[in-house]
Design an enzyme around this catalytic site. Structure first.
Site, PDB file in Angstrom:
ATOM      1  N   THR A 196      43.029  44.341  38.504  1.00  0.00           N
ATOM      2  CA  THR A 196      44.156  44.168  39.421  1.00  0.00           C
ATOM      3  C   THR A 196      45.445  43.783  38.695  1.00  0.00           C
ATOM      4  O   THR A 196      46.344  43.199  39.297  1.00  0.00           O
ATOM      5  CB  THR A 196      43.822  43.105  40.478  1.00  0.00           C
TER       6      THR A 196
ATOM      7  N   SER B 218      47.995  31.345  38.939  1.00  0.00           N
ATOM      8  CA  SER B 218      47.594  32.451  39.800  1.00  0.00           C
ATOM      9  C   SER B 218      48.207  33.746  39.317  1.00  0.00           C
ATOM     10  O   SER B 218      49.414  33.848  39.122  1.00  0.00           O
ATOM     11  CB  SER B 218      48.026  32.189  41.249  1.00  0.00           C
ATOM     12  N   LYS B 219      47.348  34.761  39.144  1.00  0.00           N
ATOM     13  CA  LYS B 219      47.842  36.083  38.773  1.00  0.00           C
ATOM     14  C   LYS B 219      48.733  36.645  39.872  1.00  0.00           C
ATOM     15  O   LYS B 219      49.736  37.298  39.618  1.00  0.00           O
ATOM     16  CB  LYS B 219      46.645  37.012  38.515  1.00  0.00           C
ATOM     17  N   ARG B 220      48.379  36.345  41.134  1.00  0.00           N
ATOM     18  CA  ARG B 220      49.162  36.866  42.260  1.00  0.00           C
ATOM     19  C   ARG B 220      50.562  36.261  42.294  1.00  0.00           C
ATOM     20  O   ARG B 220      51.510  36.869  42.792  1.00  0.00           O
ATOM     21  CB  ARG B 220      48.442  36.586  43.584  1.00  0.00           C
TER      22      ARG B 220
ATOM     23  N   GLY C   7      52.240  35.544  39.636  1.00  0.00           N
ATOM     24  CA  GLY C   7      52.953  35.920  38.417  1.00  0.00           C
ATOM     25  C   GLY C   7      52.893  34.889  37.317  1.00  0.00           C
ATOM     26  O   GLY C   7      53.739  34.881  36.426  1.00  0.00           O
TER      27      GLY C   7
END
Length: 460
Positions: free
Chosen positions: A12, A237-239, A241
């Site tokens: 993702t 969190s990757k979401r 950024g």
């Protein structure tokens, strides 16, 4: 049973630091015990999949030295290792789970609150709905009585009442499995002995164990990891950024330093050692020293560790690290390879990552220097003009080809004797006048890089 761990990322986007730490711990746990490390791609969430992300996963694993024993491109006999290629397997085991009473068809829309009414459908009613092509999912059937417990290597004994567990979806209406189902089937069929993952899955583990028990399968050893936080209250969190491996590489952090640092995010070695090679980590890693509490991603600590690795680079390697940043920021067309190498070597101890070289060396690419207030005040000392004049006369006597670090240092020493200036009152005026800064790397080396013409001009 042979130790077998798996890293199962979703494709993702970039490799998030928390994901890379999970991969590292999976690798270290397996290799510490001479076991196998497996890569599995969990791509069942088709809507979130990012094109090219699988290749990025391969690239990061290769770059960081986390070489897997089995994976999509290394068949160990229990593949495929990409979940979207295993749909027939999931449907086969979903049907078996239904037959065993551990799952059921559900024709309800949206999330359920309370008991699933589809639990009370007769076999004929179910078949009629299936024949009519009514959209459905396969949902886990959970006992309403009793408890489910397990022991985690980090968090100890955990026990929950079954009635508190929700009957989650195992196979979605699009035919793809959820993580809750696919990971159980895959871990069993791939002979995974130790499941290593984030502690956000602790609350779901009892539901996974009910599936294991329904199939009468051996339950693996669980090692749930504390989160990696950006501060006291927020997870990385990757979401959102937050930092990824690729982000850090693009800033000029070394892969060895990144691995070294993230190993310490939730695990503490015995003794005072902080700098570890991958082989040293394999030998030292002990699951018992994994913390229960979250680790805070500290950029300053990463910078310090990276600076230790930078100190070990030879000049060619250091130049290779810094050159992309220099090229982007400055015109190097009239600079020789030797000049560039000397530039980065002089600043080796003044940078903690590649991108920092840009700010450190800007004075070598500017025609004018701009003094800060503190430097202006310092230069008002009445003895300084004479010191600068003496030094300028010494430099002027040097031939262009002799304007090298050793000869420049000799000029400084001669100025000390003639101008009777010592220590701070010798070096700081010369540094401020020629570089515009009060503190910096070796002064004679810096002047050589500036060149005789520019040094004389700045001396006035």
């Amino acid at each position: 049973m042979k130790m077998r761990t798996r890293f199962a990322p979703s494709p993702t986007g970039y490799m998030h630091i928390g994901n890379l730490r999970t991969a590292l711990y999976c690798y270290l746990i397996a290799k510490h015990d001479h076991g196998d490390f497996i890569l599995r791609i969990e791509d069942t969430d088709q809507q979130r999949e990012v094109e090219g992300a699988i290749d990025l996963i391969y690239q990061v694993m290769e770059e960081t030295g986390l070489h897997y024993d089995e994976g999509p491109d290394i068949d160990g006999g229990v593949g495929p290792y990409i979940q979207s290629q295993r749909l027939d397997i999931y449907h086969e085991y979903a049907q078996k789970l239904i037959d065993l009473g551990g799952a059921h068809y559900c024709f309800c829309e949206g999330e359920l609150e309370g008991e699933d009414p589809c639990l009370h459908l007769s076999q004929q009613e179910i078949q009629d709905k299936l024949d009519a092509g009514i959209s459905h999912v396969i949902r886990q059937t959970i006992p309403t009585t009793g408890t489910t417990s397990f022991d985690d290597e980090v968090y100890g004994h955990i026990e929950v009442e079954n009635k508190t567990l929700n009957e989650g979806i195992l196979i979605k209406s699009d035919g793809y499995p959820t993580y809750n189902f696919a990971n159980v089937i895959d871990d069993h069929l791939m002979n995974i002995s130790h499941v290593v993952r984030g502690n956000e899955y602790l609350s779901s583990t009892p539901k996974y164990n009910l599936i294991y028990k329904t199939f009468d399968w051996e339950i693996p050893t669980y090692i749930h990891l504390p989160p990696v936080n950006k501060d006291e209250t927020h997870k990385l969190s990757k979401r959102n950024g937050d930092a990824s491996y690729q982000d850090l590489k693009e800033k000029g952090y070394l892969k060895e330093a990144i691995i070294n640092y993230i190993a310490l995010l939730g695990w503490s070695p015995e003794g005072e050692q902080e700098i570890f090679s991958l082989d040293e980590l394999i030998k030292a890693f002990d699951v018992k020293r994994i913390s229960k509490s979250g680790a805070i991603f500290d950029m300053n600590k990463l910078k310090w560790i990276n600076s230790q690795y930078i100190k070990k680079l030879d000049t060619k390697q250091l130049t290779e690290l810094c050159l992309p940043f220099l090229k982007e920021a400055y015109d190097l067309s009239n600079k020789s390879e030797a000049w560039i190498e000397k530039l980065v070597e002089v600043h080796r101890d003044h940078i903690s990552c590649g991108e920092e070289i840009v700010e450190q060396v800007k004075l070598f690419f500017e025609d004018e220097i701009h003094l800060e207030e503190e430097a202006i005040e310092f230069m008002k000392d009445e003895a300084i003009p004479n010191t600068l004049a003496v030094f300028k006369s010494k430099v002027a006597e040097l031939a262009e080809e002799d304007f090298k670090q050793d000869q420049i240092f000799a000029c400084i020493k001669a100025t000390q004797k003639e101008a009777k200036a010592r220590g701070k009152m010798l070096y700081m005026p010369l540094r401020i006048a020629t570089t515009g800064i009060m503190h910096g790397p070796d002064l004679a080396a810096s002047m050589e890089l500036l060149g005789k013409e520019k040094v004389l001009k700045r001396l006035g």
